[in-house]
Design a protein around this motif. Structure first.
Motif, mmCIF file in Angstrom:
data_model
loop_
_atom_site.group_PDB
_atom_site.id
_atom_site.type_symbol
_atom_site.label_atom_id
_atom_site.label_comp_id
_atom_site.label_asym_id
_atom_site.label_seq_id
_atom_site.Cartn_x
_atom_site.Cartn_y
_atom_site.Cartn_z
ATOM 1 N N UNK A 70 0.838 -1.190 0.000
ATOM 2 C CA UNK A 70 0.000 0.000 0.000
ATOM 3 C C UNK A 70 0.880 1.250 0.000
ATOM 4 N N UNK A 71 0.949 1.973 -1.115
ATOM 5 C CA UNK A 71 1.777 3.182 -1.169
ATOM 6 C C UNK A 71 1.279 4.294 -0.260
ATOM 7 N N UNK A 81 -18.005 3.503 3.284
ATOM 8 C CA UNK A 81 -18.073 2.141 3.809
ATOM 9 C C UNK A 81 -16.707 1.501 4.003
ATOM 10 N N UNK A 82 -15.626 2.182 3.650
ATOM 11 C CA UNK A 82 -14.302 1.562 3.542
ATOM 12 C C UNK A 82 -13.823 0.936 4.853
ATOM 13 N N UNK A 83 -13.534 -0.350 4.810
ATOM 14 C CA UNK A 83 -13.058 -1.065 6.000
ATOM 15 C C UNK A 83 -11.696 -0.558 6.465
ATOM 16 N N UNK A 84 -10.931 0.092 5.572
ATOM 17 C CA UNK A 84 -9.595 0.566 5.929
ATOM 18 C C UNK A 84 -9.629 1.798 6.832
ATOM 19 N N UNK A 128 -0.436 -7.912 -4.228
ATOM 20 C CA UNK A 128 -1.626 -7.135 -4.573
ATOM 21 C C UNK A 128 -1.422 -5.645 -4.288
ATOM 22 N N UNK A 129 -1.716 -4.824 -5.266
ATOM 23 C CA UNK A 129 -1.761 -3.372 -5.132
ATOM 24 C C UNK A 129 -3.231 -2.958 -5.201
ATOM 25 N N UNK A 130 -3.913 -2.578 -4.164
ATOM 26 C CA UNK A 130 -3.457 -2.507 -2.790
ATOM 27 C C UNK A 130 -4.383 -3.360 -1.936
ATOM 28 N N UNK A 131 -3.951 -3.762 -0.784
ATOM 29 C CA UNK A 131 -4.811 -4.559 0.064
ATOM 30 C C UNK A 131 -5.629 -3.718 1.024
ATOM 31 N N UNK A 132 -5.310 -2.435 1.089
ATOM 32 C CA UNK A 132 -5.964 -1.583 2.076
ATOM 33 C C UNK A 132 -6.570 -0.340 1.421
#
Length: 354
Positions: A70-71, A81-84, A128-132
């Motif tokens: 995650x950059x 709603x974003x879980x991050x 994976x780009x990105x996981x968050x």
């Protein structure tokens, strides 16, 4: 319109559970602004951070990848709603407005990735780009950190996946085409609604659905494996659009369709309730009750195997609708695994020159 929230998703900055005390602005000052038709127009702030690594091990059995990078921490897209959002509290910020207006930037991400790929323990596993948070959020257009990471993946022949809500991914089409020729890349475009009014409220600084479907088409035409993710499905908000999104995905060349259901962990439940009260007060209780039906009577769900799809009759109905859509529009593309056999370290690259 967006002006009532200055293009932000969250309606407030709720208390950070990790902070013992916080300073609040005088409520009379806010009232003064309101009575005079003014707002606090805060620009997004960007802060450099210096992590020791950029590649994270993923242990969730619900996700089809073992590593992510995650950059950025925080995301200007502002998806309510974003879980991050909860992760921003670990940095001393709120999961509300702070999450989308105070972005932490990993300027040394490329050097950290190169270091990781050069380590003897690394075996060319897909990342994976990105996981968050979204690797193509607006500031990426200027900083090009994600682009630098893709360039390194190409150099090392390391497989990489991308998931984004931003059509900016097309900027890096030149690199993605080269990765695709070697079977080293997959792209997932997340699309939650065809209704622009809803999209502006739900995820205010993302690309329009039209631009995202155009990205799907361009990627597909360029030979890059691309799928559409409807993430998340929210009862009585966007669940009625499943078939329409599937049809558009097929029309634009997507090879597959997938989904997750909404889950409101931590303070996100509070933020989402405020969002409903602001935008859809007439259906607030209905939406919340249906979300709870998906998660055993709770708004939140952290259980592996059930959190992404939900459980119960309502979850089954959503799953059946997707199965029908996938069959009708032939979106069950089974993509071959990414190629791990081509991975090479920098030292090996140099030897190949002789």
């Amino acid at each position: 319109m967006l002006d009532q929230n200055n293009g932000r998703g969250a309606q407030s900055n709720p208390h950070n559970q990790f902070l013992k005390g916080e300073v609040e602005m005088d409520q009379e000052f806010y009232e003064h602004l309101h009575l005079n038709g003014e707002t606090l127009k805060k620009k997004t702030a960007f802060q450099k951070i210096y992590p020791k690594t950029i590649v994270n091990k993923v242990t969730s059995p619900d996700l089809p990848f073992e590593y992510s990078m995650n950059p950025y921490q925080g995301c200007e897209h502002g998806c309510i709603y974003c879980y991050a959002r909860n992760s921003h509290e670990y940095w001393g910020y709120s999961a509300g407005r702070d999450f989308e207006s105070k972005i932490l930037v990993k300027h040394q991400a490329a050097a950290l990735l190169r270091k990781k790929l050069d380590s003897k323990s690394w075996k060319g596993q897909p990342i994976m780009l990105s996981g968050n948070t979204d690797c193509y959020q607006p500031i990426e257009r200027k900083l090009e950190i994600t682009r630098s990471l893709l360039q390194i993946c190409l150099e090392y022949r390391n497989p990489v996946g991308i998931i984004t809500k931003n059509a900016m991914v097309l900027r890096d089409l030149d690199i993605l085409e080269q990765l695709a020729e070697l079977n080293l890349v997959r792209v997932a475009i997340s699309i939650t609604s065809l209704n622009e009014k809803l999209r502006e409220r739900l995820e205010p600084r993302t690309s329009t659905s039209g631009l995202r479907f155009n990205a799907v088409r361009r990627l597909s035409e360029s030979g890059i494996p691309v799928m559409v993710m409807m993430a998340p499905v929210i009862p009585s908000i966007n669940n009625q659009e499943i078939m329409k999104i599937a049809e558009k995905a097929a029309e634009n060349g997507a090879g597959a369709l997938s989904h997750t259901v909404v889950r409101l962990n931590g303070v996100i439940g509070q933020l989402f309730e405020q969002w409903l009260e602001t935008h859809y007060p007439d259906r607030k209780e209905k939406v919340l009750n249906q979300i709870m039906e998906l998660h055993g009577g709770q708004l939140n769900d952290s259980r592996f195997k059930t959190r992404m799809r939900g459980e119960g009759e309502h979850a089954n109905q959503i799953s059946k609708m997707f199965k029908l859509a996938i069959k009708k529009y032939k979106l069950d593309g089974k993509m071959e695994p990414l190629n791990r056999s081509l991975f090479r370290r920098a030292s090996e690259n140099q030897l190949n020159l002789f």
